[in-house]
Design a protein around this motif. Sequence first.
Motif, PDB file in Angstrom:
ATOM      1  N   ALA A   1     -28.373  28.645   2.841  1.00  0.00           N
ATOM      2  CA  ALA A   1     -27.919  27.500   3.865  1.00  0.00           C
ATOM      3  C   ALA A   1     -26.903  26.585   3.158  1.00  0.00           C
ATOM      4  N   LEU A   2     -27.435  26.176   1.797  1.00  0.00           N
ATOM      5  CA  LEU A   2     -26.318  25.071   1.164  1.00  0.00           C
ATOM      6  C   LEU A   2     -25.059  25.862   0.798  1.00  0.00           C
ATOM      7  N   ARG A   3     -24.957  27.005   0.538  1.00  0.00           N
ATOM      8  CA  ARG A   3     -24.005  27.906   0.216  1.00  0.00           C
ATOM      9  C   ARG A   3     -23.164  27.898   1.460  1.00  0.00           C
ATOM     10  N   LEU A   4     -23.725  28.196   2.781  1.00  0.00           N
ATOM     11  CA  LEU A   4     -22.943  28.483   3.893  1.00  0.00           C
ATOM     12  C   LEU A   4     -22.240  26.990   4.312  1.00  0.00           C
ATOM     13  N   ALA A   5     -23.036  25.780   4.064  1.00  0.00           N
ATOM     14  CA  ALA A   5     -22.502  24.763   4.430  1.00  0.00           C
ATOM     15  C   ALA A   5     -21.297  24.264   3.600  1.00  0.00           C
ATOM     16  N   SER A   6     -21.273  24.571   2.191  1.00  0.00           N
ATOM     17  CA  SER A   6     -19.920  24.398   1.395  1.00  0.00           C
ATOM     18  C   SER A   6     -18.832  25.218   1.919  1.00  0.00           C
ATOM     19  N   ALA A   7     -19.287  26.501   2.127  1.00  0.00           N
ATOM     20  CA  ALA A   7     -18.083  27.452   2.518  1.00  0.00           C
ATOM     21  C   ALA A   7     -17.595  26.905   3.749  1.00  0.00           C
ATOM     22  N   MET A   8     -18.303  26.481   4.995  1.00  0.00           N
ATOM     23  CA  MET A   8     -17.751  25.935   5.951  1.00  0.00           C
ATOM     24  C   MET A   8     -16.769  24.594   5.900  1.00  0.00           C
ATOM     25  N   ALA A   9     -17.247  23.934   4.923  1.00  0.00           N
ATOM     26  CA  ALA A   9     -16.553  22.679   4.584  1.00  0.00           C
ATOM     27  C   ALA A   9     -15.276  22.971   4.228  1.00  0.00           C
ATOM     28  N   VAL A  10     -15.101  24.013   3.229  1.00  0.00           N
ATOM     29  CA  VAL A  10     -13.809  24.276   2.667  1.00  0.00           C
ATOM     30  C   VAL A  10     -13.016  25.276   3.475  1.00  0.00           C
ATOM     31  N   ARG A  11     -13.611  26.040   4.272  1.00  0.00           N
ATOM     32  CA  ARG A  11     -12.845  26.687   5.333  1.00  0.00           C
ATOM     33  C   ARG A  11     -13.593  27.027   6.618  1.00  0.00           C
ATOM     34  N   PRO A  12     -13.116  26.066   7.629  1.00  0.00           N
ATOM     35  CA  PRO A  12     -13.781  26.111   8.934  1.00  0.00           C
ATOM     36  C   PRO A  12     -13.799  27.269   9.540  1.00  0.00           C
ATOM     37  N   PRO A  13     -14.896  27.347  10.430  1.00  0.00           N
ATOM     38  CA  PRO A  13     -15.073  28.534  11.200  1.00  0.00           C
ATOM     39  C   PRO A  13     -13.918  29.111  11.941  1.00  0.00           C
ATOM     40  N   ALA A  14     -12.700  28.072  12.369  1.00  0.00           N
ATOM     41  CA  ALA A  14     -11.878  28.487  13.145  1.00  0.00           C
ATOM     42  C   ALA A  14     -10.741  29.403  12.511  1.00  0.00           C
ATOM     43  N   ASP A  15     -10.930  29.311  11.048  1.00  0.00           N
ATOM     44  CA  ASP A  15      -9.801  30.058  10.461  1.00  0.00           C
ATOM     45  C   ASP A  15     -10.727  31.387   9.647  1.00  0.00           C
ATOM     46  N   VAL A  16     -11.934  31.618  10.083  1.00  0.00           N
ATOM     47  CA  VAL A  16     -12.755  32.547   9.277  1.00  0.00           C
ATOM     48  C   VAL A  16     -13.495  33.599  10.369  1.00  0.00           C
ATOM     49  N   SER A  17     -13.295  34.809  10.053  1.00  0.00           N
ATOM     50  CA  SER A  17     -14.024  35.576  10.882  1.00  0.00           C
ATOM     51  C   SER A  17     -15.503  36.115  10.588  1.00  0.00           C
ATOM     52  N   SER A  18     -15.823  35.832   9.321  1.00  0.00           N
ATOM     53  CA  SER A  18     -17.377  36.004   8.757  1.00  0.00           C
ATOM     54  C   SER A  18     -17.423  35.267   7.433  1.00  0.00           C
ATOM     55  N   TYR A  19     -18.677  34.915   7.406  1.00  0.00           N
ATOM     56  CA  TYR A  19     -19.278  34.402   6.306  1.00  0.00           C
ATOM     57  C   TYR A  19     -20.249  35.247   5.672  1.00  0.00           C
ATOM     58  N   ASP A  20     -20.221  35.892   4.412  1.00  0.00           N
ATOM     59  CA  ASP A  20     -21.037  36.748   3.782  1.00  0.00           C
ATOM     60  C   ASP A  20     -22.172  36.089   2.702  1.00  0.00           C
ATOM     61  N   VAL A  21     -23.181  35.542   3.122  1.00  0.00           N
ATOM     62  CA  VAL A  21     -24.054  34.558   2.123  1.00  0.00           C
ATOM     63  C   VAL A  21     -25.289  35.598   1.820  1.00  0.00           C
ATOM     64  N   SER A  22     -25.195  36.950   2.061  1.00  0.00           N
ATOM     65  CA  SER A  22     -26.597  37.841   1.407  1.00  0.00           C
ATOM     66  C   SER A  22     -26.558  37.634   0.012  1.00  0.00           C
ATOM     67  N   SER A  23     -25.630  37.332  -0.766  1.00  0.00           N
ATOM     68  CA  SER A  23     -25.839  37.107  -2.239  1.00  0.00           C
ATOM     69  C   SER A  23     -25.465  35.536  -2.387  1.00  0.00           C
ATOM     70  N   VAL A  24     -26.385  35.185  -3.136  1.00  0.00           N
ATOM     71  CA  VAL A  24     -26.385  33.531  -3.290  1.00  0.00           C
ATOM     72  C   VAL A  24     -25.419  33.319  -4.479  1.00  0.00           C
ATOM     73  N   ASP A  25     -25.282  34.270  -5.280  1.00  0.00           N
ATOM     74  CA  ASP A  25     -24.280  34.052  -6.486  1.00  0.00           C
ATOM     75  C   ASP A  25     -22.689  34.398  -5.989  1.00  0.00           C
ATOM     76  N   ALA A  26     -22.632  34.992  -4.862  1.00  0.00           N
ATOM     77  CA  ALA A  26     -21.045  35.327  -4.540  1.00  0.00           C
ATOM     78  C   ALA A  26     -21.201  35.312  -2.948  1.00  0.00           C
ATOM     79  N   VAL A  27     -20.351  34.116  -2.631  1.00  0.00           N
ATOM     80  CA  VAL A  27     -20.149  34.050  -1.020  1.00  0.00           C
ATOM     81  C   VAL A  27     -18.797  34.723  -0.778  1.00  0.00           C
ATOM     82  N   VAL A  28     -18.899  35.503   0.190  1.00  0.00           N
ATOM     83  CA  VAL A  28     -17.733  36.215   0.597  1.00  0.00           C
ATOM     84  C   VAL A  28     -17.129  35.704   2.054  1.00  0.00           C
ATOM     85  N   ILE A  29     -16.016  35.239   2.016  1.00  0.00           N
ATOM     86  CA  ILE A  29     -15.619  34.727   3.199  1.00  0.00           C
ATOM     87  C   ILE A  29     -14.332  35.579   3.716  1.00  0.00           C
ATOM     88  N   ARG A  30     -14.300  35.867   5.080  1.00  0.00           N
ATOM     89  CA  ARG A  30     -13.237  37.215   5.447  1.00  0.00           C
ATOM     90  C   ARG A  30     -12.552  36.237   6.664  1.00  0.00           C
TER      91      ARG A  30
END
Length: 354
Positions: free
Chosen positions: A325-354
């Motif tokens: 949840a912390l990694r998702l909040a950081s990723a959404m702050a950097v790239r808001p959901p309006a510009d992203v189709s998906s966030y992949d936080v299944s691996s804590v070490d590497a968050v994938v943003i598409r």
Amino acid sequence: MRRPTPLPAPPSTGAAGDADAPVEVSIPLPPRRTETAPETPSEPTDAVPGGAGAGAGDDDLTAPAWATTAPLAPVVPIDDRDPSDADRVEPDEGQAPDAAPIGVRDVWAAARARRRALRAEVRRFTVRQRRRRMLWIGVLGALALLVLGTLGAAYSPLFAVERIRVVGTETLNPGDVEAALDGQLGTPLPLIDSSEIKAALVQFPLVQSYTLEARPPHELVVRIVERTPIGAVQSAAGYTLVDAAGVALATTPDPPAGHPVIEATDGIGSPAFTAIGTVYRSLPDDIRAQVTTMRATTANDVTLTLGGTNTDVVWGNADESAEKALRLASAMAVRPPADVSSYDVSSVDAVVIR
């Protein structure tokens, strides 16, 4: 004791027949001990024979002191004693003859006086112990009175319930809960029946747990922890709002506003449903408000959908949900959901943003 030899007769100028007559002397005997009172010794008498025929020279023949005779007291047999002397104690041989007799009553009086003296001495030497005992008795008595008085007051109408206050509710109406608990009014606070309160609160499915708090003298506070709904499960009856344990809270024909729809394979109670509940409760409030759908076929493929932008969040399993949840909040702050189709936080070490 040898009897003394008679003295020779003194020369006499009287009649011729008295010239050769000897003088007879008597030896005094000690008085005999009898059962009567001591006798009074009589005056000594001279025992000189021939007094009537003695001549003028008889005046010079005076018997010596040891030659006097004391009259003997009459012997009284024991059987002839006065009955009034039965309780009289005879004096000892060393006691003076004129001492007063000691009776049984005197002995009893002396024994009573001795016992009184002993009791007085015992009281004198145990005064501190008695004072200490009285102090302890007083303290224990005061404590007993205090405890009994407190219990008596607590179980009396002086501490009866006159007001019931419900706190901690967000969805429930406190007035409805207080009305369900009206049966406890008038009951002393120590006699509140928790089983009756539980039976009344079971009518409200949103109540997860509760605690009772007595506030003397007349108030009872009921603190309620409400169930947190995680979403609505679609069924033939409509949409049933459930919490993480699968408890049905409410059923409406349309999806409830502000709650996501849950799509879990095998329904409520399955591993997929349990994983969805764990993930939803770990989300921050701002992200939780954006979720409109939660899907899972197993416990390892949880996926969330953010309804405003239709963005997916691939979560995976429920392990390390707080860190995800912390990694998702950081990723959404950097790239808001309006510009992203998906966030992949299944691996804590590497968050994938598409």
